[in-house]
Motif scaffolding. Structure first.
Motif: not given
Lengths: 127, 329
Positions: A5-10, A12-13, A15-20
């Protein structure tokens, strides 16, 4: 590293973007403190809002960040919201003043007619 | 940063107040008509409370989520001065979120409930933040034009009827004026720079124009009726009014820099004094707001992760005997 992602947080970390799910428990973000600021020496402290905090010390830190970021403050108070006693707006008639209490108002004291009458009488006496 | 409220109001106007005490309702409406503010514990119609919570909460979420696309550029800002300014702006936006959450809490919804509804996708926030900020020029266009749109809306709403919301907005508007100047400075710098810089800012404008037009919400002829909400001073202007105000103030400034906008039909009609434009694709708007935009998932994921990673710290400092009391004002 694959750029997710363009968001460095996503990326580097990872991050699982599917969990809600992310349930916060009641009070997890603490209780509130009311904040009062004094903008200038010699003026009253004025209520400006509140912050969520676990203690007076942290409430003060958050209040400083939240309400004084643009300077113009010389003193801050924080008070736990649950410690503030308040009146109800529906009871605001208790603040109404009655006609019978006119003796507390400066404009209910009118003496000039009496002074003028007195002067007129004195003048007549001395004529 | 927030556009106009996405009011969901399927009921007919008269049924919104059908179960209200007519005497109290009349007193309430008279108070608002007289320009008085409503305060947290005053009597208010259920629909007034519901719409206000929805609107202030959406606004708060927009500030928090809105900080994410711009925050992305903190690590890559061109130079220390711009990095510091961007950090200050992002911190402001998060602060605005806090002020707005507090205002919404006075109506009885807890901060935790609002955050849960955001993370679980139940609450909405401004649609524009579901798009990626691809270049530095995107962050400049956001800071100038999205903030400009937000100011149009927030200035109007600060004249509304709910005291705590108005007070929060007064503070917010004062800080947003720096954002606008900062954003304008950034856009002007690029637009008056090298051909590459000009190309970057033009490209960003082309991509952001549709989301910006979406920002103020669907056209009035498509919106369900909002007369009651206008009478109660929950909504302070129609979506089209806000869009017109924005176009009037900013299109000339954009053209002034020799930049173009990707709409051939965009022009001011001198007779009506109104701007004419091609309607943006409202189907896209609906898709994005319902979770199918390019960044919806990652925005919420980043927000959720912040809660998860902060939890152990919060648990360590939790006061066991804390009691929740609704904030005062």
């Amino acid at each position: 590293m694959k750029i997710l992602s363009l968001d460095p947080r996503v990326t580097r970390e990872n991050i699982d973007v599917e969990t809600r799910d992310g349930e916060l428990q009641p009070l997890e973000h603490f209780e509130t403190y009311e904040v009062f600021e004094q903008r200038k020496r010699g003026t009253h402290h004025v209520h400006v809002g509140n912050v969520h905090a676990p203690s007076h010390e942290l409430a003060m830190v958050f209040a400083k960040e939240q309400y004084t970021r643009r300077g113009q403050c010389v003193n801050l108070w924080v008070v736990r919201t649950s410690d503030v006693f308040v009146t109800e707006y529906m009871d605001s008639d208790i603040f109404e003043t009655t006609a019978s209490k006119k003796y507390r108002e400066p404009d209910s004291y009118k003496v000039i007619d009496r002074i003028n009458a007195f002067k007129a009488r004195e003048a007549a006496k001395n004529a | 940063m927030y556009g106009n409220a996405y009011v969901e109001n399927p009921a007919a106007t008269n049924s919104l107040t059908a179960n209200e005490n007519p005497i109290k309702l009349a007193e309430f409406e008279a108070r608002i008509a007289a320009g008085d503010k409503i305060e947290p514990n005053d009597w208010m119609p259920a629909e007034y409370k519901k719409q206000l919570i929805r609107m202030i909460e959406q606004h708060a979420h927009s500030e928090i989520i809105g900080a994410l696309p711009e925050g992305t550029w903190i690590t890559r800002a061109p130079g220390f001065r711009r990095k510091l300014a961007l950090m200050a702006k992002v911190q402001d936006e998060v602060g605005h979120g806090q002020l707005l959450y507090s205002a919404a809490e006075t109506l009885g919804k807890s901060r935790e409930d609002m955050t849960n509804d955001l993370i679980n996708g139940k609450s909405k926030y401004s649609n524009v933040f579901n798009y990626p900020a691809k270049t530095w020029a995107d962050s400049a266009v956001i800071a100038w034009l999205i903030d400009a749109g937000a100011i149009v809306n927030q200035l109007a709403n600060s004249k509304g009827s709910y005291g705590p919301y108005c007070r929060a907005l007064d503070r917010i508007c004062a800080e947003e004026s720096f954002h606008l100047k900062y954003g304008h400075d950034n856009v002007v710098f690029l637009a008056t720079g090298t051909p590459k810089q000009r190309e970057m800012v033009q490209d960003a404008l082309n991509r952001w124009w549709e989301p910006i037009m979406h920002f103020f919400g669907p056209p009035d002829k498509m919106s369900v009726h909002t007369e009651v909400l206008m009478r109660w001073k929950v909504k302070m202007g129609t979506n089209d009014d806000m869009r017109q105000t924005f176009l009037d103030m900013y299109v000339p400034k954009i053209w002034d820099l020799g930049l173009t906008l990707p709409d051939e039909n965009l022009k001011k009609n001198d007779e009506t004094g109104k701007w004419e434009y091609t309607e943006p694709n409202w189907e896209v708007f609906k898709q994005v707001i319902n979770g199918n935009g390019p960044c919806n998932k990652e925005r919420l994921a980043v927000r959720r992760t912040a809660e998860e990673k902060g939890r152990w710290v919060r648990n360590a400092i939790l006061r066991k005997d804390a009691k929740y009391v609704t904030p005062l004002a």
